[in-house]
Design an enzyme around this catalytic site. Structure first.
Site, short mmCIF file in Angstrom:
data_model
loop_
_atom_site.label_atom_id
_atom_site.label_comp_id
_atom_site.label_asym_id
_atom_site.label_seq_id
_atom_site.Cartn_x
_atom_site.Cartn_y
_atom_site.Cartn_z
N GLU A 191 5.07 7.79 -9.13
CA GLU A 191 5.35 6.54 -8.41
C GLU A 191 4.00 5.89 -8.18
O GLU A 191 3.22 6.35 -7.35
CB GLU A 191 6.03 6.82 -7.08
N LYS A 195 0.52 18.70 -1.43
CA LYS A 195 -0.84 18.29 -1.03
C LYS A 195 -0.80 16.87 -0.50
O LYS A 195 -0.62 15.92 -1.25
CB LYS A 195 -1.82 18.35 -2.21
N GLU A 220 -3.77 -4.72 -8.31
CA GLU A 220 -3.25 -4.38 -6.99
C GLU A 220 -4.39 -4.46 -5.98
O GLU A 220 -5.30 -3.63 -5.98
CB GLU A 220 -2.69 -2.96 -7.05
N CYS A 240 2.94 -0.07 -1.93
CA CYS A 240 3.20 -0.20 -3.37
C CYS A 240 4.13 -1.38 -3.62
O CYS A 240 4.04 -2.03 -4.64
CB CYS A 240 3.80 1.08 -3.90
P1 NAD Z 1 -4.74 7.93 -4.79
O1 NAD Z 1 -4.24 7.88 -6.16
O2 NAD Z 1 -6.17 7.71 -4.54
O3 NAD Z 1 -4.41 9.35 -4.10
C1 NAD Z 1 -3.11 9.86 -4.02
C2 NAD Z 1 -3.15 11.37 -3.91
O4 NAD Z 1 -3.70 11.91 -5.10
C3 NAD Z 1 -4.00 11.90 -2.76
O5 NAD Z 1 -3.38 13.03 -2.20
C4 NAD Z 1 -5.29 12.29 -3.47
O6 NAD Z 1 -6.02 13.31 -2.80
C5 NAD Z 1 -4.74 12.82 -4.79
N1 NAD Z 1 -5.70 12.83 -5.89
C6 NAD Z 1 -6.81 12.10 -6.05
N2 NAD Z 1 -7.44 12.42 -7.21
C7 NAD Z 1 -6.69 13.38 -7.79
C8 NAD Z 1 -6.79 14.12 -9.00
N3 NAD Z 1 -7.80 13.95 -9.85
N4 NAD Z 1 -5.83 15.02 -9.30
C9 NAD Z 1 -4.78 15.20 -8.47
N5 NAD Z 1 -4.64 14.56 -7.30
C10 NAD Z 1 -5.57 13.64 -6.97
O7 NAD Z 1 -3.82 6.90 -3.99
P2 NAD Z 1 -3.96 6.43 -2.48
O8 NAD Z 1 -5.18 5.58 -2.37
O9 NAD Z 1 -3.80 7.59 -1.57
O10 NAD Z 1 -2.64 5.53 -2.33
C11 NAD Z 1 -2.58 4.22 -2.71
C12 NAD Z 1 -1.91 4.07 -4.06
O11 NAD Z 1 -0.61 4.66 -4.03
C13 NAD Z 1 -1.65 2.62 -4.43
O12 NAD Z 1 -1.99 2.38 -5.77
C14 NAD Z 1 -0.15 2.44 -4.24
O13 NAD Z 1 0.43 1.42 -4.98
C15 NAD Z 1 0.35 3.78 -4.61
N6 NAD Z 1 1.68 4.00 -4.01
C16 NAD Z 1 2.78 3.94 -4.82
C17 NAD Z 1 4.06 4.10 -4.27
C18 NAD Z 1 5.29 4.07 -5.13
O14 NAD Z 1 6.31 4.57 -4.69
N7 NAD Z 1 5.26 3.50 -6.32
C19 NAD Z 1 4.20 4.31 -2.91
C20 NAD Z 1 3.05 4.35 -2.12
C21 NAD Z 1 1.80 4.21 -2.70
#
Ligand code: NAD
Length: 508
Positions: free
Chosen positions: A267, A192, A401, A301
């Site tokens: 992650e 997804k 963050e 991230c």
């Molecule tokens: P997010 O957590 O809002 O969403 C990530 C994914 O989770 C999306 O596909 C979203 O639709 C899905 N999602 C949302 N609610 C959910 C739920 N209740 N159950 C299951 N899935 C759900 O994150 P974002 O805004 O897309 O990305 C930014 C974040 O990602 C930042 O915090 C960043 O640090 C982190 N990130 C971490 C890494 C790493 O490798 N550590 C890499 C890139 C981004």
């Protein structure tokens, strides 16, 4: 008026029509049963880039059932590693042949510069190649010193059906940190992508079909976290969920997965420090700090969003960072000269601005920027390069963050003090140190609580070098050898040789 380097709209040709994204379930491209769709409006150009099927629970469950069948009948998991590797290598070639198409959509959906989108997609092809090479190294242990009549082997088997949930900031790269490794191990998957950036995942689906991956091995469900992601995290037919995204959602996924005790890999976010000692190559350090905070508009991230500078050089070093910040080209992501593009959404832009405003109100100094940014010819959301000084470690801008082009500056006098500041954080993704003294670098590296430590560089990464976070930055590891192990389950097999077993039941 701020003296910044701005790239106005280049009037580049936008796609004639939005990309149409559908689910891939059991080898078929499908719309949602209720015909629902989401539209992605480009954060940089304000046009509709993609129109994607908006899945619900039925689509998520159908995709999981397809992945389950595909795993259980062995159409992928029981192929030899050589056969699996051959498919992954074909996918890598196809990704390279489609870099331009994918980079354009990635740029328009995410707002990142086209040169970086090209680098992300072509770099991801190398992850597929590396995973193909690892597939053929899958092996466990053997124990032949347990006695003459016993031989035991420890097998690594594919864990089963894996749910993969990805964010919007590096949609194709992050998917490629997970999917080829899961496939190399013999797993089947349901993916997804973020609802904000579905297109490159769907194009990858087309390439997987073209490469000959058996139907049902990789399924793609488009839609929102609730209900699609939540179903992928909780369904009992899924054996593992691997998620990249925010720490808050990651905790929810761990809770949802706990109902069936499936394996969870996370992650998550970071608040990554770079510590600068006076004996460092300060010019190189200043350039790396600027790269670390503005790359991907800080929506990264690994963003180096807080620097901890020795008090003796803090003023001069910060002045140099401000000077370099003015030279970074912010503007139209479709122009190859652009280094920093648009903020992903208006809501996210407002969140960044609120962090800066709160710091200002709490007594911090905004040494550069601190406002939304207007780019000539583009009616969309950008944010100024921002440097905040006179920050105290307790301020939210120094601890949380921000996920924007915002740098905070703290100061220190001793290595111990620097490490205390580094480790006084909920996160532990990455950390960096700048010094010409190898003892300083090694002491720092051993004391920093982080999954990755960089010395005299920032954000250098390689498919071979494992990545992941400690504390609230995550669970488990990706890429490298350990990245393959994540998708395996261990089975121990104990064999007795000959009829040497002593009966347990004593004859009466
Ligand atoms: P997010 O957590 O809002 O969403 C990530 C994914 O989770 C999306 O596909 C979203 O639709 C899905 N999602 C949302 N609610 C959910 C739920 N209740 N159950 C299951 N899935 C759900 O994150 P974002 O805004 O897309 O990305 C930014 C974040 O990602 C930042 O915090 C960043 O640090 C982190 N990130 C971490 C890494 C790493 O490798 N550590 C890499 C890139 C981004």
């Amino acid at each position: 008026m701020l003296d910044l380097t701005l790239i106005p709209s280049s009037n580049a040709t936008l796609p004639a029509a939005p990309f149409r994204a559908r689910h891939l379930i059991d080898g078929r491209w499908l719309d949602s049963s209720d015909a629902a769709v989401t539209e992605r409006v480009s954060p940089s150009h304000g046009v509709v880039v993609s129109r994607a099927a908006k899945g619900g629970k039925p689509e998520a469950e159908a995709a999981i059932a397809a992945a389950r069948r595909a795993f259980d009948d062995g159409r992928w998991s029981q192929l030899s590693a050589k056969e699996r590797a051959a498919v992954l290598l074909k996918v890598a070639d196809l990704i390279e042949a489609n870099v331009e198409r994918m980079a354009l959509l990635e740029t328009l959906e995410s707002g990142k510069p086209i040169t970086q989108a090209r680098g992300e997609v072509s770099g991801a092809a190398d992850l597929w190649r590396y995973a193909a090479s690892l597939a053929r190294t899958l092996q466990g242990d053997s124990h032949n010193a347990l006695g003459a009549d016993i031989l035991a082997v420890v097998l690594k088997e594919p864990i089963g059906v894996v749910s993969i949930i990805t964010p919007w900031n590096f949609p194709f790269w992050i998917l490629s940190q997970k999917l080829p490794f899961a496939l190399a191990a013999g797993c089947t998957c349901v993916v997804k992508p973020s609802e904000l950036t579905p297109s490159t995942t769907v194009i990858l689906g087309e390439l997987l079909v073209e490469a000959g991956l058996p139907a049902g091995t990789v399924n793609i469900v488009l839609g929102l976290g609730q209900p699609v992601g939540a179903t992928l995290a909780s369904d009992r037919h899924v054996d593992m969920v691997t998620f990249t995204g925010s720490t808050a959602v990651g905790k929810g996924i761990a809770a949802a997965a706990s109902g069936t005790l499936k394996k969870v890999a996370l992650e998550l976010g970071g608040k990554n420090p770079q510590v600068i000692f006076p004996d460092a190559d300060l010019e190189s350090a200043a350039d790396a700090v600027v790269f670390g905070v503005y790359f991907n508009v800080g929506q990264c991230c690994n963003s180096g969003s807080r620097i901890i500078v020795h008090a003796d050089i803090a003023e001069a070093f910060t002045a140099r960072v401000v000077e370099l910040s003015r030279q970074v080209a912010f503007g139209d992501p479709l122009d190859p000269a652009t280094q920093v593009g648009a903020i992903v959404s208006p809501e996210h832009g407002a969140k960044i601005d609120a962090y800066v405003a709160a710091a200002r109100n709490a007594g911090a100094t905004v040494a550069l920027g601190g406002q939304p940014l207007t780019i000539p010819g583009l009616a969309a959301q950008f944010y100024q390069p921002t440097v905040v000084t006179n920050v105290t470690p307790d301020m939210p801008i120094a601890r949380e963050e921000v996920f924007g082009p915002v740098l905070t500056v703290l100061t220190f006098r001793t290595l111990e003090e620097a490490l205390t500041l580094v480790n006084d954080a909920d996160y532990g993704l990455s950390a960096g140190v700048w010094s010409e003294n190898v003892h300083t670098c090694l002491s720092f590296a051993r004391g920093a609580q982080a999954g990755t430590v960089w010395t005299n560089t920032w954000m250098d990464g390689f498919p071979e070098v494992t990545f992941g976070g400690v504390k609230q930055s995550g669970l488990g590891r990706e890429i490298g050898r350990y990245g393959l192990d994540e998708f395996t389950e261990i089975k121990s097999l104990v064999m007795r040789i000959g009829r040497t077993r002593t009966p347990w039941v004593r004859p009466r």
